[in-house]
Enzyme design. Structure first.
Site, short mmCIF file in Angstrom:
data_model
loop_
_atom_site.label_atom_id
_atom_site.label_comp_id
_atom_site.label_asym_id
_atom_site.label_seq_id
_atom_site.Cartn_x
_atom_site.Cartn_y
_atom_site.Cartn_z
N ASN A 152 2.53 1.35 -12.55
CA ASN A 152 2.82 0.13 -13.24
C ASN A 152 3.04 0.55 -14.74
O ASN A 152 2.14 1.16 -15.23
CB ASN A 152 1.86 -0.48 -13.16
CG ASN A 152 1.41 -1.99 -13.75
OD1 ASN A 152 2.24 -2.16 -14.72
ND2 ASN A 152 0.67 -2.93 -13.46
N CYS B 68 1.83 -7.33 -18.80
CA CYS B 68 2.63 -6.82 -17.97
C CYS B 68 3.17 -7.77 -18.22
O CYS B 68 4.75 -8.09 -17.55
CB CYS B 68 2.24 -6.32 -16.55
SG CYS B 68 0.42 -4.92 -16.51
N HIS C 15 8.16 -7.76 -11.54
CA HIS C 15 6.61 -6.91 -12.14
C HIS C 15 6.66 -5.57 -11.36
O HIS C 15 6.78 -6.02 -10.16
CB HIS C 15 5.59 -7.32 -13.16
CG HIS C 15 4.89 -6.25 -13.17
ND1 HIS C 15 5.07 -5.12 -13.71
CD2 HIS C 15 3.18 -6.33 -13.05
CE1 HIS C 15 4.22 -4.90 -14.39
NE2 HIS C 15 3.06 -5.19 -13.73
N1 COA Z 1 -8.71 6.38 -3.45
C1 COA Z 1 -9.26 5.90 -2.95
N2 COA Z 1 -10.78 4.57 -2.57
C2 COA Z 1 -10.30 4.31 -3.59
C3 COA Z 1 -9.45 3.69 -4.75
C4 COA Z 1 -9.08 4.40 -4.87
N3 COA Z 1 -8.33 5.39 -5.74
N4 COA Z 1 -10.18 2.85 -5.14
C5 COA Z 1 -10.99 2.56 -4.41
N5 COA Z 1 -11.22 2.62 -3.11
C6 COA Z 1 -11.99 2.42 -2.56
C7 COA Z 1 -13.40 1.63 -2.98
O1 COA Z 1 -14.76 1.85 -3.77
C8 COA Z 1 -13.39 0.80 -1.40
O2 COA Z 1 -14.51 1.08 -1.09
P1 COA Z 1 -15.87 0.93 -0.45
O3 COA Z 1 -15.31 0.19 0.90
O4 COA Z 1 -16.43 1.71 0.40
O5 COA Z 1 -16.28 0.41 -1.05
C9 COA Z 1 -12.27 0.98 -0.87
O6 COA Z 1 -11.73 1.89 -0.95
C10 COA Z 1 -11.24 -0.33 -0.92
O7 COA Z 1 -11.57 -1.05 -2.55
P2 COA Z 1 -10.02 -2.18 -3.19
O8 COA Z 1 -10.75 -2.67 -3.78
O9 COA Z 1 -10.79 -3.65 -1.84
O10 COA Z 1 -9.10 -1.63 -2.45
P3 COA Z 1 -8.04 -2.88 -2.68
O11 COA Z 1 -7.83 -2.87 -1.11
O12 COA Z 1 -8.07 -4.10 -3.32
O13 COA Z 1 -6.58 -1.83 -3.37
C11 COA Z 1 -6.24 -1.42 -6.29
C12 COA Z 1 -7.39 -1.56 -4.71
C13 COA Z 1 -6.62 -1.92 -6.98
C14 COA Z 1 -4.70 -0.93 -5.71
C15 COA Z 1 -5.70 -3.22 -5.47
O14 COA Z 1 -6.75 -4.57 -5.40
C16 COA Z 1 -4.30 -4.11 -6.44
O15 COA Z 1 -3.33 -3.41 -6.85
N6 COA Z 1 -4.97 -5.30 -7.22
C17 COA Z 1 -3.57 -5.14 -8.18
C18 COA Z 1 -3.84 -4.27 -9.51
C19 COA Z 1 -2.88 -5.11 -10.28
O16 COA Z 1 -1.71 -5.19 -10.03
N7 COA Z 1 -3.31 -4.90 -11.42
C20 COA Z 1 -2.30 -5.04 -12.05
C21 COA Z 1 -2.05 -6.26 -12.68
S1 COA Z 1 -0.65 -6.34 -13.87
#
Ligand code: COA
Length: 314
Positions: free
Chosen positions: A271, A112, A241
């Site tokens: 993204n 990215c 980004h």
């Molecule tokens: N739909 C519904 N629930 C979901 C889900 C989805 N698509 N994905 C994960 N969950 C659930 C998880 O299983 C977890 O459940 P639990 O509490 O029962 O275990 C809960 O939602 C919270 O998950 P978590 O991973 O802590 O959520 P988060 O707030 O961190 O959001 C992302 C997840 C991926 C959106 C976030 O971490 C993120 O954007 N990270 C950066 C990713 C990124 O930008 N990557 C590219 C970089 S270039």
């Protein structure tokens, strides 16, 4: 030798196929509400038969048109991609042929952050006099490396391409750029194959990536402004980004920049990895928000990790 490297044209392209959050919620256990709240994304574009090179070709032709440059006048093509069409040759060489250029062409892989790495490399070629006109492209078919059964990653990524023509000039252009990598984070965000002939999909520790992205990009923005003897008041636009609206707004808050000065396209595009910054830039130039003379901070972070920023006056 040119004093500055200036962006003289931009272009972009999104494939027509669209996957909405509601579409995803029919095949994986998620919802529009969850995805929108946690990421800001509502839909993403997805290729059918189109290749990374096909997307790059249309974005590049649009950028060349705006720049008023013929493909034959290019001295170099640098294409940033995480999703090259083939192991070899470089997608950039196929793009060279598709647009009718005859200059050297190579790919850059910094996920990215790829567009920032490519733009910075192009700037060095221009400032040393090795090149006058460089086509810098970010093009991705991320849908081909997404595991569509994995709700933690399938919701995030999209396909698309963006391009700029960078040209040597005595007029102000890129003011400061910086690049960083830390390979100790490979397993935090990677494609999980071991060897090149094994299939792999994106694998990510979402929480960890989130925290690192906010901290690295915030420090980078502060340091970049400091090195250019500028404050955030001097910035007209942030063109970040497009990974997650919460990452973007946390960084903007840290450098005291209102969201009204931040270009956000992720709602409709998701993204698009190396394509996201030039896509956002082209969108905001074509809709009239970003104008000649504006100061822009572009920055991005990607897989396992590489990150960087470019401060430029358009
Ligand atoms: N739909 C519904 N629930 C979901 C889900 C989805 N698509 N994905 C994960 N969950 C659930 C998880 O299983 C977890 O459940 P639990 O509490 O029962 O275990 C809960 O939602 C919270 O998950 P978590 O991973 O802590 O959520 P988060 O707030 O961190 O959001 C992302 C997840 C991926 C959106 C976030 O971490 C993120 O954007 N990270 C950066 C990713 C990124 O930008 N990557 C590219 C970089 S270039």
């Amino acid at each position: 030798m040119s004093k500055f490297a200036r962006i003289i044209g931009t272009g972009s392209y999104l494939p027509p196929g669209i996957v909405s959050n509601d579409d995803l919620s029919k095949t994986i256990n998620t919802s529009d509400e969850w995805i929108t709240t946690r990421t800001g994304i509502k839909q993403r574009h997805k290729v059918d038969k189109e290749t990374t090179c096909d997307l790059a070709e249309i974005a590049s032709k649009n950028a060349l048109d705006m720049a008023g440059i013929d493909a034959k006048d290019l001295d170099l093509i640098i294409l940033a991609t995480t999703t090259p069409d083939k192991i070899f040759p470089a997608t950039a060489t196929m793009l060279q042929n598709a647009i009718g250029a005859s200059c050297p062409a190579f790919d850059i892989q910094s996920v990215c952050a790829g567009f920032i790495f490519a733009l910075t490399t192009a700037e060095q070629y221009i400032k040393t006099g090795m090149a006058k006109n460089v086509l810098v492209v970010g093009s991705e078919t991320m849908s081909r490396i997404v595991d569509w059964k994995d709700r933690s990653t399938a919701i995030l990524f999209g396909d698309g391409a963006g391009a700029v023509v960078l040209s040597g000039s005595e007029e102000t252009g890129i003011l400061h750029s910086s690049l960083f990598s830390d390979g100790s984070y490979v397993s935090s965000l990677q494609v999980n194959n071991n060897y090149i002939n094994e299939t792999g999909f994106i694998e990510m520790s979402g929480n960890e990536v989130f925290k690192i992205a906010v901290s690295r990009l915030s420090s980078l923005a502060e340091e970049t402004l400091k090195k250019a003897n500028m404050s955030s008041d001097d910035l007209d636009w942030m063109v970040p980004h497009q990974a997650n609206i919460r990452i973007i707004s946390a960084v903007a808050k840290r450098i005291k920049t209102p969201m009204s000065k931040v270009i956000v396209t992720l709602e409709n595009q998701g993204n698009t990895s190396a394509a996201s910054i030039p896509l956002a830039l082209d969108t905001a130039i074509r809709d009239g928000r970003i104008k000649k003379g504006d100061n822009l901070l572009m920055e991005g972070i990607g897989g396992g990790f590489s990150w960087g920023g470019v401060l430029a006056q358009l």
